[in-house]
Motif scaffolding. Sequence first.
Motif, mmCIF file in Angstrom:
data_model
loop_
_atom_site.group_PDB
_atom_site.id
_atom_site.type_symbol
_atom_site.label_atom_id
_atom_site.label_comp_id
_atom_site.label_asym_id
_atom_site.label_seq_id
_atom_site.Cartn_x
_atom_site.Cartn_y
_atom_site.Cartn_z
ATOM 1 N N MET A 1 45.979 54.720 33.561
ATOM 2 C CA MET A 1 46.484 53.918 32.646
ATOM 3 C C MET A 1 46.057 52.537 32.848
ATOM 4 O O MET A 1 45.923 51.525 31.920
ATOM 5 N N LYS A 2 45.789 52.159 34.431
ATOM 6 C CA LYS A 2 45.369 50.800 34.635
ATOM 7 C C LYS A 2 43.924 50.548 34.214
ATOM 8 O O LYS A 2 43.576 49.537 33.700
ATOM 9 N N ILE A 3 43.164 51.396 33.959
ATOM 10 C CA ILE A 3 41.653 51.423 33.628
ATOM 11 C C ILE A 3 41.841 51.191 32.065
ATOM 12 O O ILE A 3 41.014 50.168 31.305
ATOM 13 N N LEU A 4 42.556 51.776 31.282
ATOM 14 C CA LEU A 4 42.587 51.886 29.796
ATOM 15 C C LEU A 4 43.232 50.340 29.598
ATOM 16 O O LEU A 4 42.497 49.806 28.571
ATOM 17 N N LEU A 5 44.166 49.827 30.310
ATOM 18 C CA LEU A 5 44.647 48.620 30.131
ATOM 19 C C LEU A 5 43.479 47.625 30.454
ATOM 20 O O LEU A 5 43.258 46.378 29.448
ATOM 21 N N GLY A 6 42.770 47.606 31.461
ATOM 22 C CA GLY A 6 41.781 46.630 31.636
ATOM 23 C C GLY A 6 40.586 46.814 30.546
ATOM 24 O O GLY A 6 40.234 45.733 30.297
ATOM 25 N N LYS A 7 40.228 47.881 29.890
ATOM 26 C CA LYS A 7 39.447 48.083 28.886
ATOM 27 C C LYS A 7 39.942 47.308 27.546
ATOM 28 O O LYS A 7 39.224 46.379 26.867
ATOM 29 N N LEU A 8 41.211 47.456 27.271
ATOM 30 C CA LEU A 8 41.798 46.836 26.334
ATOM 31 C C LEU A 8 41.721 45.500 26.072
ATOM 32 O O LEU A 8 41.362 44.651 25.405
ATOM 33 N N VAL A 9 42.280 44.747 27.469
ATOM 34 C CA VAL A 9 42.216 43.224 27.808
ATOM 35 C C VAL A 9 40.724 42.830 27.759
ATOM 36 O O VAL A 9 40.420 41.979 27.087
ATOM 37 N N TYR A 10 39.789 43.409 28.272
ATOM 38 C CA TYR A 10 38.409 43.097 28.508
ATOM 39 C C TYR A 10 37.866 43.043 26.833
ATOM 40 O O TYR A 10 37.218 41.938 26.300
ATOM 41 N N GLY A 11 38.081 44.130 26.170
ATOM 42 C CA GLY A 11 37.559 44.137 24.765
ATOM 43 C C GLY A 11 38.201 43.141 23.783
ATOM 44 O O GLY A 11 37.429 42.604 23.024
ATOM 45 N N LEU A 12 39.494 42.853 23.887
ATOM 46 C CA LEU A 12 40.288 41.921 23.135
ATOM 47 C C LEU A 12 39.924 40.409 23.544
ATOM 48 O O LEU A 12 39.571 39.674 22.706
#
Length: 112
Positions: free
Chosen positions: A1-12
């Motif tokens: 979940m932490k990696i998914l959140l990191g990818k989402l924040v980085y992408g946005l």
Amino acid sequence: MKILLGKLVYGLTFCVVLPALLYGWAQALGAKYPTLPMVSSPAAGLLLMAAGGSLLVRGMWELWTLGGGLPMNAFPPERFVTRGLYGWLPHPIYCGFALLMFGLFCSAGMPA
């Protein structure tokens, strides 16, 4: 979940926040220096935006399908991609982003 959140924040950050900051910076510079030479052509701007957006999306798609990962420096693809657009341009996503932003500024008539 932490990696998914990191990818989402980085992408946005790079797909929404950075373009918005660049747009705001260009508006502020245009207001501060109104005598800057301006390239203003809505038709050419839309064409550049379409070309840049196409390069950007196609480059991301090729990294996803051929490279097996996301087009993010913090979360690189598993394989190095040298086929498709990457056989012609070393950085089609960056080139596409630059064309897209230049087209936006041309179509909006922003001198900066």
